[in-house]
Design an enzyme around this catalytic site. Structure first.
Site, PDB file in Angstrom:
ATOM      1  N   THR A  49      -2.848   3.733   2.629  1.00 14.80           N
ATOM      2  CA  THR A  49      -2.899   2.325   2.258  1.00 14.80           C
ATOM      3  C   THR A  49      -4.062   1.681   2.997  1.00 14.80           C
ATOM      4  OG1 THR A  49      -1.485   1.480   4.035  1.00 14.80           O
ATOM      5  CG2 THR A  49      -0.379   2.400   2.100  1.00 14.80           C
ATOM      6  N   CYS A  50      -4.159   0.346   2.878  1.00 15.73           N
ATOM      7  CA  CYS A  50      -5.273  -0.330   3.524  1.00 15.73           C
ATOM      8  C   CYS A  50      -5.128  -0.351   5.045  1.00 15.73           C
ATOM      9  CB  CYS A  50      -5.408  -1.764   3.002  1.00 15.73           C
ATOM     10  SG  CYS A  50      -3.913  -2.742   3.207  1.00 15.73           S
ATOM     11  N   ARG A  52      -3.020   2.200   6.819  1.00 15.86           N
ATOM     12  CA  ARG A  52      -2.458   3.431   7.374  1.00 15.86           C
ATOM     13  C   ARG A  52      -2.902   4.633   6.552  1.00 15.86           C
ATOM     14  NH1 ARG A  52       2.308   3.218   8.872  1.00 15.86           N
ATOM     15  NH2 ARG A  52       2.632   1.004   8.487  1.00 15.86           N
ATOM     16  N   SER A 109       4.794  -2.469   8.871  1.00 15.96           N
ATOM     17  CA  SER A 109       3.662  -3.057   8.148  1.00 15.96           C
ATOM     18  C   SER A 109       2.954  -4.097   8.991  1.00 15.96           C
ATOM     19  CB  SER A 109       4.146  -3.705   6.846  1.00 15.96           C
ATOM     20  OG  SER A 109       4.693  -2.751   5.976  1.00 15.96           O
ATOM     21  N   GLU A 114       7.022  -6.907   4.319  1.00 16.85           N
ATOM     22  CA  GLU A 114       6.371  -6.950   3.009  1.00 16.85           C
ATOM     23  C   GLU A 114       6.874  -5.802   2.138  1.00 16.85           C
ATOM     24  OE1 GLU A 114       3.841  -4.894   1.696  1.00 16.85           O
ATOM     25  OE2 GLU A 114       3.531  -3.506   3.353  1.00 16.85           O
ATOM     26  N   GLY A 115       6.997  -6.064   0.847  1.00 18.62           N
ATOM     27  CA  GLY A 115       7.583  -5.099  -0.060  1.00 18.62           C
ATOM     28  C   GLY A 115       6.584  -4.256  -0.818  1.00 18.62           C
ATOM     29  N   GLY A 192     -12.251  -5.817  -8.373  1.00 17.31           N
ATOM     30  CA  GLY A 192     -11.421  -4.623  -8.357  1.00 17.31           C
ATOM     31  C   GLY A 192     -10.278  -4.783  -9.336  1.00 17.31           C
ATOM     32  N   GLY A 194      -7.518  -2.280  -9.169  1.00 16.14           N
ATOM     33  CA  GLY A 194      -6.478  -1.355  -8.723  1.00 16.14           C
ATOM     34  C   GLY A 194      -5.179  -2.084  -8.450  1.00 16.14           C
ATOM     35  N   SER A 195      -4.249  -1.394  -7.757  1.00 15.85           N
ATOM     36  CA  SER A 195      -2.921  -1.964  -7.521  1.00 15.85           C
ATOM     37  C   SER A 195      -2.985  -3.215  -6.653  1.00 15.85           C
ATOM     38  CB  SER A 195      -2.020  -0.911  -6.878  1.00 15.85           C
ATOM     39  OG  SER A 195      -2.582  -0.450  -5.655  1.00 15.85           O
TER      40      SER A 195
END
Length: 608
Positions: A49-50, A52, A109, A114-115, A192, A194-195
């Site tokens: 992730t951004c 980790r 997190s 955060e979900g 961007g 993406g997700s």
């Protein structure tokens, strides 16, 4: 179970290291393939992730596994092993499960609670399943982590402790104001598709931005996202709570032009270099603040600037004291003029006097002159202090000066006309843009600093208890699953024995009719099932307890079970799991029932 986790995150490494170690999608695939090809590894998955990068693996040797996973992370991230090692953390077996469940609940997190991490875990599992690098252990682990995360959000108020990284970043840009109110009516640019960028675009659309532009290197993806946003949030009936966002897609080449019109920019791409340079941002805001875009360095103010600042200060009022020996016009031009409401009888007024003038001033003060300014009374004179000043003047020739420093007027910084949120790793936006006038930048590094001081909700303790309970349940299920192939092999062997004895009975008693043969067969099977039921159920219970792994070996030894038969059952079980996971798209959220899958109920058959 030999679960091993090696990784680094915002808690263990500075953002500069995380930025350099970030893995592209292709790099993640190559890392997974090389990991499962390594000798001590049976299966692997990557959670990137951004903030980790973690490599999960089922290994047969701890030390060899740590060395192999650390080396592979260094190779594929491009950061040297010696440089990367101080920032790596390692979790093994129960601690690895506990860490992963904490991550899934948002406890680890950057923004607690955060979900968004659940979606990232789901994507990581889907990738590992597609590449066939996730086996029974990691499939079970990731699917239960998703369940644990959902349970934490549904049973507690952990959502109140934090929000998604996008929402938190937008609140930082708004300087604490409600993000929705601050965004209402603004023009937004999302770079961007993406997700993370999609989440940002949806958040901006829900907040009611006036215009939403999506830019991406692959224009088709940007167009699909813009179309989806327009359908979901745009062109609705005019009602008080509805938004009417105009979403459109543009190619990356149009970003400089769109930047000149945007109020808010969110960028999260997979680019390895900068997407927005400081020069590009400076050109975009030039003329929008009414001042040059580049902020002046400290101390560069000219004399004219100083004069204009000084002229804006409040005027000095010295009154008009008859008979005062001071040269009032000279006093007004002195250093004490910055003290609003200064008195001609204070210490500052006599600073720099020679002894003769000081004596005249002291005599004038003794006459009890009153400060004639409205609402002011002359303070009582301390004759001892005046005498001390006179003595000092006689010794030095002048009264020692005690000047106040001139006030430094701060040049007002224009309000931001362009707010930038950089959620990419490595970063998309040049960090130097924070020095530009009229520009505000929030990136991963500043979010980490801001989140460190964020208060944690009381529900965090409850989530931690949920994590502990779920870790115990997972460990028990894994220990029970470890003995399942042995129990299944035992029952298969018993079934073979029953079938063999029935065949012998047919040879000795060929005159039995079908009804008689069926009754005998049913009776033999019932006897075998009842004999096996208690020990198999009990051994499953014992195996689920800590230290119960040895019961499987004991069962194999007692019944002289073939090791290859047990291994074949395990492989068949893994193939069945892979097939079920593929059919469900890796999203099997139902709790697995080991009893119904792997054990027959002797009691039920006995009652039949």
């Amino acid at each position: 179970m030999s679960l091993l986790v090696v990784g680094l995150s915002h808690r263990s490494a500075p953002v500069s290291v995380l930025e350099r170690a970030a893995l592209s999608a292709d790099a993640q695939i190559k890392l997974l393939q090389d990991t499962v090809a390594a000798e001590p590894v049976a299966e692997a998955a990557v959670l990137a992730t951004c903030n980790r990068i973690e490599l999960y693996a089922d290994v047969d040797k701890f030390h060899a596994g740590v060395a192999e996973l650390s080396t592979l992370l260094a190779q594929h991230s491009g950061v040297g092993l010696e440089e990367l090692t101080p920032y790596l953390y390692v979790h093994y077996e129960d601690r690895a499960v506990h860490h992963f469940f904490s991550v899934a609940c948002g406890l680890d997190s950057m923004v607690v609670g955060e979900g968004q991490i659940l979606g990232q875990i789901k994507d990581a599992l889907a990738t590992a399943q597609e590449l066939h690098t996730a086996g029974r252990l990691l499939n079970d682990l990731f699917q239960q982590a998703l369940r644990v995360g959902k349970r934490a959000h549904s049973e507690t108020g952990i959502d109140r402790a934090g929000q998604s990284l996008v929402t938190f970043g937008l609140e930082q840009l708004s300087s604490g104001a409600p993000a929705d109110a601050w965004l209402k009516g603004k023009r937004a640019l999302v770079i961007g598709a993406g997700s993370m960028s999609s989440l940002a675009a949806a958040t901006l659309a829900r907040a009611g931005v006036a215009e939403l532009v999506v830019a991406n290197r692959t224009f088709d993806r940007a167009e699909r996202l813009a179309t989806l946003l327009a359908e979901q949030y745009g062109q609705r009936p005019a009602e008080p709570d509805d938004v009417d966002v105009l979403a459109r897609a543009v190619p990356m080449e149009s970003v400089p032009d769109e930047l000149t019109r945007a109020d808010v920019v969110v960028s999260c791409t997979g680019a390895t270099g900068l997407v927005l340079t400081a020069d590009l941002v400076a050109e975009a805001v030039e003329g929008r603040t009414g001042a040059p875009a580049v902020e002046r360095a400290a101390g560069s103010d000219s004399d004219s600037d100083s004069d204009s600042v000084r002229s804006g200060l409040p005027p000095t009022s010295v009154g008009s004291e008859d008979g005062c020996p001071l040269d009032l016009s000279a006093v007004q031009g002195s250093a004490v003029q910055g003290a609003s409401g200064f008195s001609v009888m204070g210490e500052a007024a006599v600073a720099g006097m020679d002894a003769a003038t000081l004596e005249q001033h002291a005599a004038w003060v003794d006459n009890g002159t009153v400060d004639r300014r409205e609402g002011r009374r002359t303070p009582e004179i301390d004759t001892d202090a005046v005498a001390a000043l006179a003595a000092a003047a006689a010794t030095l020739g002048r009264v020692p000066e005690r000047r106040r420093p001139e006030p430094v007027a701060e040049v007002p910084r224009p309000l931001p006309v362009l707010s930038l949120l950089d959620l990419a790793m490595p970063r998309d936006i040049d960090a130097a843009v924070h020095r530009l006038l009229g520009v505000r930048l929030v990136d991963i590094e500043s979010l980490a600093e801001a989140s460190a001081d964020a208060p944690m909700a009381a529900d965090v303790d409850q989530v931690r208890r949920i994590v502990s309970d779920e870790v115990a349940a997972f460990d028990a299920a894994q220990r029970a699953a470890h003995i399942t192939p042995t129990v299944v092999a035992l029952r298969a062997m018993a079934a073979d024995v029953v079938a063999s004895e029935i065949a012998r009975l047919d040879g000795r008693l060929p005159g039995l009719d079908d009804k008689q043969r069926g009754e005998i067969t049913q009776t033999v099977r019932r006897v075998v099932d009842k004999l096996l039921h208690a020990p198999t159920v009990r051994v499953k219970q014992l195996a689920a307890e800590p230290g119960g792994a040895g019961y499987a070996d004991a069962l194999r030894t007692l019944f002289d079970l073939d090791a290859e038969t047990v291994a074949a059952v395990s492989r068949a079980d893994d193939d069945s799991r892979d097939h079920n996971s593929a059919a469900l798209g890796g999203l099997d959220f139902g709790r697995e029932n080991f009893d119904s899958n792997n054990f027959e109920s002797a009691e039920n058959r006995g009652r039949a």
